[in-house]
Design an enzyme around this catalytic site. Sequence first.
Site, PDB file in Angstrom:
ATOM      1  N   HIS A  59      -9.944  17.866  -7.998  1.00  0.00           N
ATOM      2  CA  HIS A  59      -9.005  16.810  -7.630  1.00  0.00           C
ATOM      3  C   HIS A  59      -7.706  16.897  -8.421  1.00  0.00           C
ATOM      4  O   HIS A  59      -6.616  16.641  -7.893  1.00  0.00           O
ATOM      5  CB  HIS A  59      -9.662  15.430  -7.815  1.00  0.00           C
ATOM      6  CG  HIS A  59      -8.806  14.311  -7.298  1.00  0.00           C
ATOM      7  ND1 HIS A  59      -8.182  13.409  -8.120  1.00  0.00           N
ATOM      8  CD2 HIS A  59      -8.440  13.981  -6.030  1.00  0.00           C
ATOM      9  CE1 HIS A  59      -7.489  12.566  -7.382  1.00  0.00           C
ATOM     10  NE2 HIS A  59      -7.633  12.889  -6.119  1.00  0.00           N
ATOM     11  N   ASP A 113      -0.188   5.163   0.840  1.00  0.00           N
ATOM     12  CA  ASP A 113      -0.435   6.209   1.838  1.00  0.00           C
ATOM     13  C   ASP A 113      -0.555   5.609   3.235  1.00  0.00           C
ATOM     14  O   ASP A 113      -1.395   4.748   3.478  1.00  0.00           O
ATOM     15  CB  ASP A 113      -1.698   6.989   1.472  1.00  0.00           C
ATOM     16  CG  ASP A 113      -1.515   7.712   0.156  1.00  0.00           C
ATOM     17  OD1 ASP A 113      -0.564   8.501   0.057  1.00  0.00           O
ATOM     18  OD2 ASP A 113      -2.292   7.470  -0.773  1.00  0.00           O
ATOM     19  N   ASP A 139       0.879  -1.168   0.000  1.00  0.00           N
ATOM     20  CA  ASP A 139       0.000   0.000   0.000  1.00  0.00           C
ATOM     21  C   ASP A 139       0.924   1.228   0.000  1.00  0.00           C
ATOM     22  O   ASP A 139       2.126   1.110   0.285  1.00  0.00           O
ATOM     23  CB  ASP A 139      -0.859  -0.040   1.272  1.00  0.00           C
ATOM     24  CG  ASP A 139      -1.575   1.267   1.517  1.00  0.00           C
ATOM     25  OD1 ASP A 139      -2.269   1.731   0.597  1.00  0.00           O
ATOM     26  OD2 ASP A 139      -1.431   1.832   2.628  1.00  0.00           O
TER      27      ASP A 139
HETATM   28  C1  XBP Z   1      -5.089   6.302   0.633  1.00  0.00           C
HETATM   29  C2  XBP Z   1      -6.202   7.107   0.196  1.00  0.00           C
HETATM   30  C3  XBP Z   1      -6.065   8.043  -0.897  1.00  0.00           C
HETATM   31  C4  XBP Z   1      -5.351   9.351  -0.614  1.00  0.00           C
HETATM   32  C5  XBP Z   1      -5.754  10.378  -1.639  1.00  0.00           C
HETATM   33  O1  XBP Z   1      -4.748   5.346  -0.327  1.00  0.00           O
HETATM   34  O2  XBP Z   1      -7.267   6.974   0.733  1.00  0.00           O
HETATM   35  O3  XBP Z   1      -7.383   8.355  -1.225  1.00  0.00           O
HETATM   36  O4  XBP Z   1      -5.687   9.889   0.646  1.00  0.00           O
HETATM   37  O5  XBP Z   1      -5.352  10.025  -2.893  1.00  0.00           O
HETATM   38  P1  XBP Z   1      -3.787   4.050   0.006  1.00  0.00           P
HETATM   39  P2  XBP Z   1      -6.047  10.661  -4.206  1.00  0.00           P
HETATM   40  O6  XBP Z   1      -3.632   3.950   1.486  1.00  0.00           O
HETATM   41  O7  XBP Z   1      -4.528   2.898  -0.603  1.00  0.00           O
HETATM   42  O8  XBP Z   1      -2.483   4.306  -0.693  1.00  0.00           O
HETATM   43  O9  XBP Z   1      -6.456  12.069  -3.858  1.00  0.00           O
HETATM   44  O10 XBP Z   1      -4.983  10.623  -5.262  1.00  0.00           O
HETATM   45  O11 XBP Z   1      -7.238   9.815  -4.550  1.00  0.00           O
HETATM   46 MG    MG Z   2      -2.968   3.222   3.354  1.00  0.00          MG
END
Ligand code: XBP
Ligand code: MG
Length: 251
Positions: A83, A12, A10
Amino acid sequence: MSELKALLFDVDGTLSDTERDGHRVAFNMAFREKGLAWDWDVALYGELLAVTGGKERIKFFLDKYLPDFTQPDDLKGFLQDLHQTKTKHYTELLSQGRIGLRPGVARLIAEAREQGLRLAIATTTTPENVTALLASTLGIESIDWFELIAAGDIVPAKKPASDIYDYTLEHMKLAPSECVALEDSYNGIRASLGAKLPTVITTNAYTQNDDFTGAKLVVDQLGEPDSPMKVIAGEVDNGYVTVAMLRKLIA
Ligand code: XBP
Ligand code: MG
C-alpha cells in the site's frame, strides 16, 4: 432552524474523480513494482470499491478473487508495504497534474471561504493523498483552508462506518445540523447519515446507480454557471450548487 457553519468534503469521487484513473492505476503500478501479476481493470475496480481503504481493498481482493494465493505469514506487513508503494505512485500521478477537481468544486470552496464557512475533509484515503491532491489542484496554500483533514487510519472503522464524521464533528465542536457533508457514494452517505449529517451527493460513473435515500440533494456534479448540473433527486432553483442553496437545504 439551523445556521450553516461548515462544509465537510469527502475526497475520492467528490472533490475529484480519482478512482479509475488515479487510485486504480497506482494500485496496478504497485503490483507491477512488487512483481505481482495482478491487474485491476475498470470493471473489476468498480466491484472492489465496495470496500473502502486501500489496504482493506487489497485484502478483500485476495480473499474473494484469489483464494489460491498463499497469503504471507506477515499479511499486515505485506499489505502495508504494498500500500505504501501504491501511495508513492498515486502521489506521483497527482504531482504530474494528471487529476483535476470536479466541476464546481473550486468555485464552491471559494464561495464558502468568502462567506466565512469552516471547511474540513472527512475521507478514508491516506492523509498524504489528500494534501497531494489539494496542492496539485488548488495550490499548496489551500491545505490551510481546511481546519481539519480527517483521513485514513485515524479512526477504528472506515466508511460506511460514521467514525470519520463523528471524529470531525467532535474535533470541530459542531452539531451535524450546522454542517453539510458532500459525498459521492453509497459507503459515503452511509457514513454521513450515520453521523446525522445533511448530505449532498454528486454522482460519478462508479456510483450513479447507488442508493442515495436520505440525501438532501443528488446531482451529477456541483455545476458551473455556464454548465448546469443535472438534478437527480431534490428540489433546487439554480443550475449549480451555491452556499445559499446549501443554507436553504438545511433550513
Ligand atoms: C475512497 C476510498 C479510498 C481510496 C483509496 O475514499 O475508498 O479507499 O480508493 O485510498 P473517500 P487509500 O471517498 O472516503 O475519499 O489507498 O489511500 O486507502
Ligand atoms: Mg468518495
